[in-house]
Design an enzyme around this catalytic site. Structure first.
Site, PDB file in Angstrom:
ATOM      1  N   TYR A  21      13.584 -57.859  -7.677  1.00  0.00           N
ATOM      2  CA  TYR A  21      13.659 -56.871  -8.766  1.00  0.00           C
ATOM      3  C   TYR A  21      14.368 -57.497  -9.988  1.00  0.00           C
ATOM      4  CZ  TYR A  21      15.431 -52.844 -11.427  1.00  0.00           C
ATOM      5  OH  TYR A  21      15.771 -51.966 -12.430  1.00  0.00           O
ATOM      6  N   GLY A  72       9.240 -40.946 -15.330  1.00  0.00           N
ATOM      7  CA  GLY A  72      10.431 -41.519 -14.694  1.00  0.00           C
ATOM      8  C   GLY A  72      11.671 -40.766 -15.164  1.00  0.00           C
ATOM      9  N   GLN A  73      12.829 -41.044 -14.546  1.00  0.00           N
ATOM     10  CA  GLN A  73      14.012 -40.250 -14.922  1.00  0.00           C
ATOM     11  C   GLN A  73      14.434 -40.500 -16.377  1.00  0.00           C
ATOM     12  OE1 GLN A  73      17.544 -40.891 -12.573  1.00  0.00           O
ATOM     13  NE2 GLN A  73      17.132 -43.048 -12.217  1.00  0.00           N
TER      14      GLN A  73
HETATM   15  N1  LIG Z   1      17.367 -46.478 -11.898  1.00  0.00           N
HETATM   16  C1  LIG Z   1      18.402 -47.267 -12.122  1.00  0.00           C
HETATM   17  O1  LIG Z   1      19.440 -47.182 -11.472  1.00  0.00           O
HETATM   18  C2  LIG Z   1      18.321 -48.312 -13.210  1.00  0.00           C
HETATM   19  C3  LIG Z   1      19.450 -49.126 -13.421  1.00  0.00           C
HETATM   20  C4  LIG Z   1      19.381 -50.086 -14.448  1.00  0.00           C
HETATM   21  C5  LIG Z   1      18.242 -50.213 -15.217  1.00  0.00           C
HETATM   22  N2  LIG Z   1      17.169 -49.424 -14.958  1.00  0.00           N
HETATM   23  C6  LIG Z   1      15.986 -49.600 -15.782  1.00  0.00           C
HETATM   24  O2  LIG Z   1      15.841 -48.429 -16.573  1.00  0.00           O
HETATM   25  C7  LIG Z   1      14.453 -48.180 -16.831  1.00  0.00           C
HETATM   26  C8  LIG Z   1      14.114 -46.756 -16.459  1.00  0.00           C
HETATM   27  O3  LIG Z   1      14.390 -46.586 -15.071  1.00  0.00           O
HETATM   28  P1  LIG Z   1      14.177 -45.183 -14.334  1.00  0.00           P
HETATM   29  O4  LIG Z   1      15.326 -45.010 -13.435  1.00  0.00           O
HETATM   30  O5  LIG Z   1      13.809 -44.123 -15.316  1.00  0.00           O
HETATM   31  O6  LIG Z   1      12.892 -45.549 -13.440  1.00  0.00           O
HETATM   32  P2  LIG Z   1      11.943 -44.574 -12.626  1.00  0.00           P
HETATM   33  O7  LIG Z   1      12.542 -43.211 -12.519  1.00  0.00           O
HETATM   34  O8  LIG Z   1      11.564 -45.307 -11.387  1.00  0.00           O
HETATM   35  O9  LIG Z   1      10.682 -44.466 -13.588  1.00  0.00           O
HETATM   36  C9  LIG Z   1       9.845 -45.545 -13.814  1.00  0.00           C
HETATM   37  C10 LIG Z   1       8.515 -44.989 -14.269  1.00  0.00           C
HETATM   38  O10 LIG Z   1       7.646 -46.090 -14.505  1.00  0.00           O
HETATM   39  C11 LIG Z   1       6.352 -45.717 -14.010  1.00  0.00           C
HETATM   40  N3  LIG Z   1       5.530 -46.869 -13.736  1.00  0.00           N
HETATM   41  C12 LIG Z   1       5.585 -47.716 -12.673  1.00  0.00           C
HETATM   42  N4  LIG Z   1       4.582 -48.602 -12.751  1.00  0.00           N
HETATM   43  C13 LIG Z   1       3.880 -48.310 -13.874  1.00  0.00           C
HETATM   44  C14 LIG Z   1       2.727 -48.862 -14.474  1.00  0.00           C
HETATM   45  N5  LIG Z   1       2.083 -49.900 -13.926  1.00  0.00           N
HETATM   46  N6  LIG Z   1       2.281 -48.312 -15.629  1.00  0.00           N
HETATM   47  C15 LIG Z   1       2.908 -47.249 -16.179  1.00  0.00           C
HETATM   48  N7  LIG Z   1       3.991 -46.678 -15.644  1.00  0.00           N
HETATM   49  C16 LIG Z   1       4.475 -47.203 -14.500  1.00  0.00           C
HETATM   50  C17 LIG Z   1       6.671 -44.961 -12.743  1.00  0.00           C
HETATM   51  O11 LIG Z   1       5.552 -44.223 -12.348  1.00  0.00           O
HETATM   52  P3  LIG Z   1       5.286 -43.965 -10.762  1.00  0.00           P
HETATM   53  O12 LIG Z   1       6.335 -43.018 -10.336  1.00  0.00           O
HETATM   54  O13 LIG Z   1       3.898 -43.428 -10.768  1.00  0.00           O
HETATM   55  O14 LIG Z   1       5.408 -45.303 -10.099  1.00  0.00           O
HETATM   56  C18 LIG Z   1       7.838 -44.091 -13.212  1.00  0.00           C
HETATM   57  O15 LIG Z   1       7.374 -42.910 -13.831  1.00  0.00           O
HETATM   58  C19 LIG Z   1      13.693 -49.244 -16.051  1.00  0.00           C
HETATM   59  O16 LIG Z   1      13.390 -50.310 -16.910  1.00  0.00           O
HETATM   60  C20 LIG Z   1      14.682 -49.723 -15.008  1.00  0.00           C
HETATM   61  O17 LIG Z   1      14.427 -51.053 -14.609  1.00  0.00           O
HETATM   62  C21 LIG Z   1      17.182 -48.469 -13.990  1.00  0.00           C
END
Ligand SMILES: NC(=O)c1ccc[n+]([C@@H]2O[C@H](COP(=O)([O-])OP(=O)(O)OC[C@H]3O[C@@H](n4cnc5c(N)ncnc54)[C@H](OP(=O)(O)O)[C@@H]3O)[C@@H](O)[C@H]2O)c1
Length: 308
Positions: A132, A13-14
């Protein structure tokens, strides 16, 4: 000296990718051995796999960045969202409780309803508007409601990076394809670079920070529309976008999305001050740094294509 293991979930993930890039910069590698896993190596929704892998590596810290992050899709995939964002967090938390492991879990500004008019403190009552946010709130409670657990929840907002799915990359793609873009101008929040979030997390770990609830974002607040305008201006300046690219404002009521979003989700970051040198990074400066990274990455990928 044998180093203890720090286990990172969601490696692809990012945030996971950025943590792997930065973790050695502040010296975490002198204290921990990083075990970073993606979904293929550990599906956190599978309790048997979780137990097996954790028992194999016996981490002293788990950083859980894995999440179901597709906010609109979550509305029609409720079970998948809860499985990853809540039940799986429970499996990790339960193991950590039994083995005195520090669980650091990442959460979101979308746990709030957006009715506030000043930044949400860590004491503010959550009231998520969509699946979500609801599933992420349940995940938070899996960590925060266990008195025996050394558990930390870090809420952040509007994350972006040079990699992965995010608003900045989507806007750049749409603008460079010459699309007419409409972006809502009545939802306010704080854009946050994954790089500054990683720096905060690294410091929290290095300083053996107190468990509990933290808010961390880059400093400042802005609407999605004004953020897109800034991506455009900086993108043109850096040479990522043509001068002709444009973006138009739209009101939330005229822009349909499956999930409702908070109209104001700025987080008060006072709680993070001890681990962010007392000052929040300015989101404008962080945006420019990420755009420069995107530009460099594009040039690198182009050079690789030319070589083939
Ligand atoms: N993005 C935002 O704007 C934002 C804002 C506030 C908070 N957050 C929080 O920050 C954190 C990181 O977010 P991010 O933006 O890095 O998210 P992201 O880019 O969507 O990455 C999430 C990762 O989790 C993996 N994942 C999903 N289901 C899984 C499972 N069952 N087992 C293992 N891995 C799994 C995904 O793999 P796949 O690609 O294979 O599904 C992906 O690699 C999260 O907790 C998110 O809720 C994000």
């Amino acid at each position: 000296m044998r180093l203890s293991n720090l286990l990172l979930t969601g490696r692809e993930g990012q945030l996971g990718l950025a943590f792997c890039e930065h973790w050695a910069h502040q010296g975490l590698d002198k204290k921990f051995n990083l075990v970073a896993v993606d979904r293929r190596e550990l599906d956190i929704t599978n309790p048997v796999e979780v137990e097996k892998l954790l028992t194999q590596f016996r981490p002293s810290i788990i950083l859980n960045t894995a999440a179901y992050t597709r906010v609109d899709d979550a509305e029609s995939n409720e079970d998948s969202a809860y499985a990853v964002n809540s039940r799986a967090v429970g499996y990790l938390a339960s193991w950590c409780e039994s083995y005195s492991c520090h669980l650091i879990h990442v959460s979101t500004d979308f746990v709030f309803d957006g009715l506030a008019s000043s930044p949400y403190s860590v004491d503010a009552d959550p009231n998520p508007l969509g699946v979500y946010g609801l599933s992420k709130r349940e995940g938070e409670l899996e960590v925060l409601s266990r008195p025996e657990l050394r558990g930390t929840v870090i809420r952040t907002s509007w994350l972006y990076s040079e990699r992965g799915q995010n608003f900045v990359r989507t806007i750049l793609r749409l603008m460079s394809e010459g699309n007419e873009i409409k972006v809502v101008d009545d939802q306010i929040g704080s854009p946050t670079s994954v790089h500054s979030l990683c720096s905060f997390i690294n410091t929290l770990i290095l300083d053996d920070g107190d468990p509990g609830l933290y808010h961390f974002t880059d400093g400042g607040e802005i609407s999605w529309y004004d953020f897109a305008v800034m991506v455009r201006e900086e993108g043109i300046d850096i040479g990522l976008l043509p001068e002709s690219s444009s973006v138009n404002p739209v009101k939330t009521k005229d822009y349909f999305t499956a999930a409702r979003r908070p109209s104001y989700s700025v987080l008060s970051i006072e709680s993070a001050a001890p681990y962010s040198q007392g000052c929040a990074p300015d989101w404008r400066k962080e945006l420019r740094k990420v755009l420069i990274r995107i530009h460099q990455r594009n040039k690198f990928l182009e050079a690789q294509r030319d070589e083939k």
